[in-house]
Scaffold this motif. Structure first.
Motif, PDB file in Angstrom:
ATOM      1  N   THR A   6       0.808  -1.216   0.000  1.00 42.96           N
ATOM      2  CA  THR A   6       0.000   0.000   0.000  1.00 42.96           C
ATOM      3  C   THR A   6       0.840   1.264   0.000  1.00 42.96           C
ATOM      4  N   VAL A   7       2.174   1.129  -0.132  1.00 43.22           N
ATOM      5  CA  VAL A   7       3.071   2.282  -0.085  1.00 43.22           C
ATOM      6  C   VAL A   7       3.947   2.287  -1.325  1.00 43.22           C
ATOM      7  N   THR A   8       4.599   3.416  -1.549  1.00 44.34           N
ATOM      8  CA  THR A   8       5.596   3.516  -2.612  1.00 44.34           C
ATOM      9  C   THR A   8       6.968   3.393  -1.983  1.00 44.34           C
ATOM     10  N   PRO A   9       7.663   2.268  -2.184  1.00 42.77           N
ATOM     11  CA  PRO A   9       8.944   2.070  -1.504  1.00 42.77           C
ATOM     12  C   PRO A   9      10.022   3.017  -2.017  1.00 42.77           C
ATOM     13  N   LEU A  10      10.951   3.325  -1.123  1.00 40.03           N
ATOM     14  CA  LEU A  10      12.066   4.218  -1.433  1.00 40.03           C
ATOM     15  C   LEU A  10      13.219   3.398  -2.012  1.00 40.03           C
TER      16      LEU A  10
END
Length: 368
Positions: A6-10
């Protein structure tokens, strides 16, 4: 925890690692302290054991099951291809000497996955294994190798000394930790010194505490029990009265009747300020990036510990986060210091026990 990303990884940037100029000196002292521990226990017992996590409580064989359809950001390294791979699991507690279980310290879980393919980390070329070395806390007791060195020197001085005093101190520390937890607090220092609750290890969730690469990204790994028979053990006290190996007995009794299932999860970094690489005491906020399930581990009922298994696993194998794929490169000072420290420990055991340590290319059938 969630079952979807559910996130945009770095993406990982090598500049996220900041290596102090004096780190080689610190690591050399760490290795010397760990060598002192292993020399002491060998002199006292005549058998070389690990300088940390010496006492095993469960030695299991099972399978890692990677599902189909993982998103690209999750399908990295050992989790890149769906399928089933053999694993060996070793449950332990963290001292470098063999103590009565009433000296209650944090628990460890080391996992060796066999048959992974891909470019390797330095020192593990030619192998097909991937190790994950975990403890039952989301963060480490010290932020850096230099901070950890102070604690390790104290541990080295007290190795194999005053076991009854350690039991008494552990009881006091458990009381202090229990009082702290009753008001919503927790102390990693108290638990690491012997104040860990006398709970069942199979109910615990384990964490890498320090980050590692996950392909082009980076994150932390956790392994959590999910089958009902395991989750029922979360927080359950183990009766250790008159049972110096009570944790081992509890694990053996469980797997004589049940199998177990764990989820393997990854928490991908999304913010380098909130999720630092070099401070291992920071538990990354799960509201910013929750742990996501990427695989499961399945274990059938079996003999969970025996002298024969201990010879195979405790003496014949070593576990290190540096045994593995370049896609899972360990990150940060605590992880960097583990490479030479674990290599020293494995080499000492191999030399003094006359038992060669190797990385298995196929699953060795563990003895009953």
């Amino acid at each position: 925890m969630t079952d979807r990303l559910t996130v945009t990884p770095l993406p990982f940037d090598p500049r996220f690692e900041a290596i102090p100029e004096d780190e080689p000196d610190t690591v050399r002292e760490l290795v010397e302290a760990m060598h002192s521990i292993i020399e002491t226990t060998y002199a006292d017992g005549g058998h070389a054991i690990r300088s940390v996590h010496a006492k095993s409580h469960g030695l299991l064989q099972g399978e890692l099951v990677v599902p189909e359809g993982l998103p690209p950001a999750l399908a990295q390294g050992a989790f890149a291809r769906p399928g089933r791979l053999p694993v060996i699991m070793r449950f332990s507690t963290n001292p470098g000497d063999i103590l009565d279980d009433k000296v209650s310290t944090p628990r460890g879980l080391a996992i060796k996955v066999i048959g992974v393919e891909g470019p390797r980390l330095p020192g593990s070329e030619g192998a097909t294994t991937q190790d994950f070395v975990l403890v039952n806390a989301p963060a480490f007791v010290a932020p850096t190798p230099k901070a950890f060195l102070r604690s390790l020197k104290l541990i080295a001085k007290t190795t194999d000394r005053a076991p009854r005093a350690k039991q008494a101190l552990s009881a006091v520390l458990r009381g202090a930790e229990g009082a702290l937890e009753s008001v919503g607090g927790q102390s990693a220092t108290l638990t690491s010194m012997g104040g860990h609750p006398l709970t069942h290890p199979l109910g615990d969730t384990f964490y890498s505490v320090a980050p590692l690469r996950h392909g082009p990204y980076f994150g932390k790994i956790s392994v959590a029990p999910v089958s009902p028979e395991l989750t029922e053990l979360s927080g359950r006290t183990v009766d250790l009265d008159g049972k110096p190996n009570g944790l081992r007995e509890a694990i053996v009794a469980f797997f004589a009747r049940h199998g177990g299932t764990w989820e393997v999860r990854v928490q991908l970094a999304t913010d380098i300020e909130k999720m630092p690489v070099e401070d291992a005491t920071v538990a990354w906020p799960e509201d910013e990036s929750p742990y996501v399930t990427i695989a499961r581990i399945e274990v059938a009922p079996q003999t969970a510990w025996s002298d024969a298994r201990a010879t195979q696993v405790d003496d014949g194998l070593s576990f290190s986060p540096w045994h593995g794929l370049a896609a899972h490169q360990p990150l940060g000072g605590i992880m960097r210091s583990r490479k030479p420290a674990y290599e020293m420990s494995a080499g000492f055991r191999a030399q003094h026990n006359g038992c060669p340590i190797h990385e298995p290319s196929s699953p060795p059938p563990l003895a009953d």
